[in-house]
Design a protein around this motif. Structure first.
Motif, short mmCIF file in Angstrom:
data_model
loop_
_atom_site.label_atom_id
_atom_site.label_comp_id
_atom_site.label_asym_id
_atom_site.label_seq_id
_atom_site.Cartn_x
_atom_site.Cartn_y
_atom_site.Cartn_z
N GLU A 32 75.94 -44.09 -0.91
CA GLU A 32 76.00 -43.35 0.36
C GLU A 32 74.74 -42.51 0.57
N VAL A 33 74.21 -41.92 -0.52
CA VAL A 33 72.99 -41.12 -0.39
C VAL A 33 71.80 -42.01 -0.06
N GLN A 34 71.76 -43.22 -0.65
CA GLN A 34 70.66 -44.14 -0.37
C GLN A 34 70.64 -44.55 1.10
N LYS A 35 71.83 -44.69 1.68
CA LYS A 35 71.89 -45.04 3.10
C LYS A 35 71.31 -43.91 3.95
N ILE A 36 71.61 -42.66 3.59
CA ILE A 36 71.08 -41.53 4.34
C ILE A 36 69.56 -41.48 4.22
N VAL A 37 69.03 -41.72 3.01
CA VAL A 37 67.58 -41.72 2.80
C VAL A 37 66.92 -42.80 3.68
N ASP A 38 67.54 -43.97 3.75
CA ASP A 38 66.95 -45.06 4.54
C ASP A 38 67.06 -44.79 6.03
N ASN A 39 68.21 -44.27 6.46
CA ASN A 39 68.41 -44.05 7.90
C ASN A 39 67.47 -42.99 8.45
N TYR A 40 67.19 -41.95 7.66
CA TYR A 40 66.36 -40.86 8.15
C TYR A 40 64.92 -40.96 7.64
N HIS A 41 64.60 -42.03 6.93
CA HIS A 41 63.25 -42.28 6.43
C HIS A 41 62.74 -41.07 5.64
N LEU A 42 63.53 -40.67 4.65
CA LEU A 42 63.19 -39.50 3.84
C LEU A 42 62.33 -39.90 2.65
N SER A 43 61.54 -38.96 2.17
CA SER A 43 60.70 -39.16 0.99
C SER A 43 61.18 -38.21 -0.10
N PRO A 44 62.03 -38.68 -1.00
CA PRO A 44 62.62 -37.80 -2.03
C PRO A 44 61.57 -37.31 -3.02
N PHE A 45 61.86 -36.13 -3.59
CA PHE A 45 61.04 -35.57 -4.66
C PHE A 45 61.96 -34.77 -5.58
N ILE A 46 61.47 -34.47 -6.78
CA ILE A 46 62.25 -33.72 -7.76
C ILE A 46 61.99 -32.22 -7.59
N ALA A 47 63.06 -31.44 -7.60
CA ALA A 47 62.95 -29.98 -7.51
C ALA A 47 63.85 -29.36 -8.57
N LYS A 48 63.56 -28.13 -8.94
CA LYS A 48 64.35 -27.41 -9.94
C LYS A 48 65.14 -26.29 -9.25
N VAL A 49 66.40 -26.16 -9.67
CA VAL A 49 67.25 -25.09 -9.15
C VAL A 49 67.94 -24.41 -10.33
N ALA A 50 68.42 -23.20 -10.10
CA ALA A 50 69.12 -22.47 -11.16
C ALA A 50 70.45 -23.13 -11.45
N SER A 51 70.77 -23.28 -12.72
CA SER A 51 71.99 -23.97 -13.12
C SER A 51 73.22 -23.06 -13.06
N CYS A 52 73.02 -21.73 -13.09
CA CYS A 52 74.14 -20.78 -13.07
C CYS A 52 73.89 -19.71 -12.01
N SER A 53 74.94 -19.12 -11.53
CA SER A 53 74.81 -18.06 -10.54
C SER A 53 74.22 -16.81 -11.18
N ALA A 54 73.54 -16.02 -10.38
CA ALA A 54 72.87 -14.82 -10.88
C ALA A 54 73.89 -13.72 -11.16
N THR A 55 73.64 -12.96 -12.22
CA THR A 55 74.51 -11.84 -12.59
C THR A 55 73.90 -10.49 -12.24
N SER A 56 72.69 -10.48 -11.73
CA SER A 56 72.03 -9.24 -11.33
C SER A 56 71.07 -9.56 -10.20
N LYS A 57 70.67 -8.52 -9.49
CA LYS A 57 69.75 -8.70 -8.37
C LYS A 57 68.41 -9.20 -8.85
N GLU A 58 67.96 -8.71 -10.00
CA GLU A 58 66.67 -9.16 -10.54
C GLU A 58 66.70 -10.65 -10.86
N GLU A 59 67.79 -11.11 -11.46
CA GLU A 59 67.90 -12.53 -11.79
C GLU A 59 67.97 -13.37 -10.53
N TRP A 60 68.66 -12.86 -9.51
CA TRP A 60 68.75 -13.60 -8.25
C TRP A 60 67.37 -13.75 -7.60
#
Length: 417
Positions: free
Chosen positions: A86-114
């Motif tokens: 299903e994701v591949q169909k969305i990529v093809d329909n909207y002509h997207l160019s995927p790339f790798i990105a990094k996100v935090a694996s856990c929610s922040a426990t303090s404002k500084e961490e956020w």
């Protein structure tokens, strides 16, 4: 240096949070809503609910770049194949160019961490106190907080000291010192720990117990006497077993016990206070300080089978109608604060959980067995059925050296959330 109050978070702030790779793509603003709806249906981010699906980056001028998370990455370099169908169909329909990105694996426990997490990819932040229902404090409470800590430090001649306070009335409920060693000051410390209900101290009329010792505070807390603290040296009582100990007279047979740390003794004293103030609501069995159980009446069962209600108590004892009723009796130590000179060990910290304390204050860290910041962070365990806030009070050096100039000064902008 003024008195300072710093919150000890349940989970330490991580400046380098763990990350996970996701597959993302740049999109046009006009298709954002449609893509969000489709991706939430075919590939919801179940384990990354704290991560926002869309990232907006402001570029040069008024133009902004929008990126959207497509799905989790299955490999370090896999950004062009291996998508769900299903994701591949969305990529093809909207002509997207995927790339790798990094996100935090856990929610922040303090404002500084956020803030650190948002440098990678935007996330949501919810303060831990809003989740657990544990409140911090108000700035106008600072004078009374430091006052009670000074009282605890004056009480601590040898070992740790604890003071339980009702923050709603600013009354001292009970106070105690370590009772794990047989020493001449043991009975005196336990005696002064018992606070009568009629003489409970409030902030305007509080009386600070002056320690009868020739050592200044700096020597008592910084020059080796911390070895007498039960939470720091829980097996210190065994050293005295090799030496002859004299028998000290005591009412009720209570001398000392290896588990009677200051916090535990203060909790027992608070329970004894409740038994005296609410005699109609107490159990028919009363534990002695030496651990025995004494029946109040031979005709009554050992276990309380019924709780006397307010109406029944007033009908049976009309003279008590103006006294404190059952509904006014506190449940354990719910909503109370406790002030400890030294950071508690795991046993004492868990006892504070069972007693439903609201806030815990301590002055000096326990680098050996500290359970509230130094070694462990027990108050941050999500598996516990109760959580309290923990604060460390930093005592000015001038006060430890005997100066009174800083007694009424405090720092209200040094509180960390």
């Amino acid at each position: 240096m003024a008195w300072e109050l710093t919150e000890v978070p349940g989970n330490p702030t991580s400046l380098q949070p763990s990350t996970v790779d996701v597959v993302a793509a740049n999109i046009l603003p006009k298709v954002t809503n449609a893509l969000i709806r489709q991706l939430n249906q075919v590939c919801p981010l179940e384990n990354l609910r704290h991560v926002k699906r869309v990232r907006r980056r402001v570029g040069c001028g008024e133009n902004s770049e929008l990126s959207i998370i497509l799905c989790l990455s299955t490999g370090p370099d896999n950004c062009s194949e291996g998508f769900p169908e299903e994701v591949q169909k969305i990529v093809d329909n909207y002509h997207l160019s995927p790339f790798i990105a990094k996100v935090a694996s856990c929610s922040a426990t303090s404002k500084e961490e956020w803030e650190e997490q948002c440098k990678l990819w935007p996330t949501s932040y919810h303060p831990p106190h809003d989740i657990d229902g544990v409140s911090g404090f108000k700035e106008e409470e600072l004078p009374s907080i430091f006052h009670f800590m000074r009282t605890a430090m004056q009480l601590s001649q040898v070992g740790n000291a604890a003071i339980i306070v009702d923050p709603s009335s600013m009354q001292i409920i009970s106070k105690a010192t370590d009772q794990t060693h047989q020493r001449d000051t043991c009975l005196k410390g336990n005696k002064c720990a018992m606070v009568e209900a009629d003489n409970a101290s409030s902030l305007p009329e509080a009386i600070e117990d002056k320690a009868e010792t020739s050592l200044p505070l700096s020597s008592r807390f910084c020059n080796g006497l911390d070895r007498e603290v039960s939470c720091i040296d829980p097996f210190g009582w065994m050293k005295q077993r090799c030496r002859e100990q004299k028998t000290l007279p005591s009412e009720g047979g209570f001398l000392w016990h290896p588990l009677w740390h200051a916090a535990v003794v203060a909790i027992e004293n608070a329970a004894e206070r409740d038994r005296r103030m609410f005699p109609a609501s107490t159990s028919t069995t009363e534990p002695k300080l030496n651990g025995d159980v004494e029946n109040c009446s031979d005709d009554e069962p050992a276990k309380r089978l019924k709780t006397v209600t307010k109406d029944e108590e007033q009908s049976a004892h009309p003279a008590r109608s103006s006294d404190l009723s059952e509904r006014n009796r506190p449940y354990l130590c719910t909503g109370f604060d406790i002030y400890l000179v030294w950071e508690p060990c795991a046993m004492c910290a868990m006892a504070l959980v069972h007693q439903r304390f609201k806030r815990v204050f301590y002055a000096f860290p326990n680098p050996i067995t500290g359970a509230l910041g130094s070694v462990y962070r027990l108050h941050g365990k999500k598996s516990l059925n109760h959580h309290y806030s923990v604060f460390r009070i930093k005592v000015p050096e001038a006060y430890l050296n005997g100066s009174t100039d800083c007694s009424e000064k405090w720092c209200s902008n040094s509180v960390s959330s």
